[in-house]
Motif scaffolding. Structure first.
Motif, mmCIF file in Angstrom:
data_model
loop_
_atom_site.group_PDB
_atom_site.id
_atom_site.type_symbol
_atom_site.label_atom_id
_atom_site.label_comp_id
_atom_site.label_asym_id
_atom_site.label_seq_id
_atom_site.Cartn_x
_atom_site.Cartn_y
_atom_site.Cartn_z
ATOM 1 N N GLY A 1 48.658 60.611 29.447
ATOM 2 C CA GLY A 1 50.148 60.445 29.629
ATOM 3 C C GLY A 1 50.902 59.541 28.855
ATOM 4 O O GLY A 1 50.049 59.022 27.830
ATOM 5 N N PHE A 2 51.990 59.033 29.022
ATOM 6 C CA PHE A 2 52.863 58.088 28.529
ATOM 7 C C PHE A 2 51.954 56.520 28.889
ATOM 8 O O PHE A 2 51.253 56.464 29.863
ATOM 9 N N LYS A 3 52.294 55.647 28.149
ATOM 10 C CA LYS A 3 51.979 54.073 28.577
ATOM 11 C C LYS A 3 52.162 54.053 29.964
ATOM 12 O O LYS A 3 51.500 53.416 30.792
ATOM 13 N N GLU A 4 53.600 54.419 30.436
ATOM 14 C CA GLU A 4 53.849 54.242 31.739
ATOM 15 C C GLU A 4 53.353 55.028 32.620
ATOM 16 O O GLU A 4 53.516 54.949 33.841
ATOM 17 N N THR A 5 52.326 56.021 32.285
ATOM 18 C CA THR A 5 51.510 56.908 33.243
ATOM 19 C C THR A 5 50.569 56.137 33.754
ATOM 20 O O THR A 5 49.988 56.431 34.986
ATOM 21 N N ALA B 1 49.913 58.261 24.495
ATOM 22 C CA ALA B 1 50.146 56.694 24.437
ATOM 23 C C ALA B 1 49.617 55.870 25.331
ATOM 24 O O ALA B 1 49.673 54.720 25.088
ATOM 25 N N GLY B 2 48.897 56.494 26.540
ATOM 26 C CA GLY B 2 48.292 55.191 27.228
ATOM 27 C C GLY B 2 46.796 55.301 27.053
ATOM 28 O O GLY B 2 46.179 54.207 27.777
ATOM 29 N N LEU B 3 46.337 55.939 26.039
ATOM 30 C CA LEU B 3 44.907 55.787 25.965
ATOM 31 C C LEU B 3 44.442 54.304 25.599
ATOM 32 O O LEU B 3 43.227 54.062 26.128
ATOM 33 N N ALA B 4 45.286 53.611 24.806
ATOM 34 C CA ALA B 4 44.855 52.526 24.505
ATOM 35 C C ALA B 4 44.771 51.348 25.748
ATOM 36 O O ALA B 4 43.452 50.773 25.855
ATOM 37 N N ASP B 5 45.803 51.373 26.474
ATOM 38 C CA ASP B 5 45.605 50.603 27.807
ATOM 39 C C ASP B 5 44.357 51.189 28.887
ATOM 40 O O ASP B 5 43.634 50.401 29.421
ATOM 41 N N LEU B 6 44.268 52.692 28.819
ATOM 42 C CA LEU B 6 43.335 53.146 29.640
ATOM 43 C C LEU B 6 41.918 52.380 29.345
ATOM 44 O O LEU B 6 40.955 52.174 29.892
ATOM 45 N N ARG B 7 41.720 52.545 27.938
ATOM 46 C CA ARG B 7 40.219 52.090 27.336
ATOM 47 C C ARG B 7 40.239 50.722 27.633
ATOM 48 O O ARG B 7 38.943 50.536 27.849
#
Ligand SMILES: [Zn+2]
Length: 286
Positions: free
Chosen positions: A66-70, A102-108
């Motif tokens: 999702g988005f970074k916000e997701t 957009a949220g992949l970086a944070d999720l990783r």
């Protein structure tokens, strides 16, 4: 005073970075209580921007951020289902557009999972969505480098689950429609996570950044029509009528509403019609 204004500027900057760009994005990112779709496939996304958790005894697989916000919603949803976000081992992506990547970086960072991407979409992920053949630099996000890339037909075999990467290009060059099977009530069911066959405002003719775009869409439609699908899922909730199906599921219906072999071909017919109309109009005004 100086420190105060500095703080103010800093806070405004942070708010600016984290606040969602527009009303549509916010309306697509409303929280949804997570739930089991079928077998080991769970819904952990927002109301329109989807995210799927596929659990295995060895660890889990997640499709789309999702988005970074997701990301905070996904994190909470995985926990609510009784799983640990840290147990996610693989991050998959349907399409390298900001509303799904957009949220992949944070999720990783949170999970330490490996990010797997198609050869072509890995390039768009690494550019953080910039220089998109249709959107240009309009929807940038934090760039991410895939830990591994794959081609059409590659399979992720993990913890007794097999995820097949079907490259269905057009919406993005490396658009990936993942497929798997689940066991539900003693039956083996085919599940597809459709990337997208939409071309919203796309330049289908004389697109210098994607000369083969129309041809790719054609091949994708031909190929996808051949898939036998029981459970039809997609990157956007409205494409497979998430709202309606979830309401039915929550009303306690006996037949799983996500088993929808008709919904999949209907979606293809609808999006192919839109594609053909757009293509014809662009050829006519060439
Ligand atoms: Zn997209």
């Amino acid at each position: 005073m100086k420190l105060f204004s500095l703080l103010f500027i800093l806070l405004t900057a942070i708010t600016h970075i984290t606040a969602q760009a527009n009303e549509t994005d916010r309306s697509w990112n409303q929280p949804v209580e997570p739930f089991k779709i079928a077998g080991n496939v769970y819904y952990v996304g927002a109301n329109e921007i989807t995210s799927y958790l596929i659990t295995t005894p060895k660890g889990h697989i997640l499709i789309d951020s999702g988005f970074k916000e997701t990301v905070p919603q996904i994190r909470a949803n995985v926990g609510k289902l009784g799983f640990k976000i840290e147990d996610i081992r693989y991050l998959l992506n349907s399409q390298a557009h900001y509303d799904h990547a957009a949220g992949l970086a944070d999720l990783r960072t949170i999970t330490g999972a490996k990010l797997l991407a198609s050869v072509e979409d890995a390039k768009l992920l690494a550019r953080g969505g910039k220089d998109d053949p249709n959107f240009g630099d309009r929807f940038p996000y934090e760039p991410v480098t895939a830990d591994m890339t794959f081609s059409d037909g590659w399979k992720l075999k993990f913890g007794g689950t097999t995820m097949t990467a079907n490259i269905t290009p057009g919406h993005t060059k490396g658009c990936t429609s993942w497929s798997t099977t689940v066991n539900e009530g003693g039956k083996k069911l085919n599940v597809i996570f459709v990337c997208s066959t939409t071309a919203p405002g796309y330049k289908l003719v004389d697109n210098p950044k994607y000369p083969d775009i129309a041809h790719d869409f054609e091949r994708t439609f031909t190929r996808m029509k051949k898939f036998k699908v029981d459970i039809f899922l997609s990157a956007h909730g409205n494409q497979f009528k998430l709202d309606e199906k979830l309401a039915l599921l929550r009303s306690g219906t006996k037949v799983n509403p996500f088993i929808d072999p008709k919904g999949y071909p209907e979606y293809l017919v609808e999006t192919e019609k839109a594609f053909r109309e757009l293509l014809a109009s662009q050829i006519a005004t060439r």
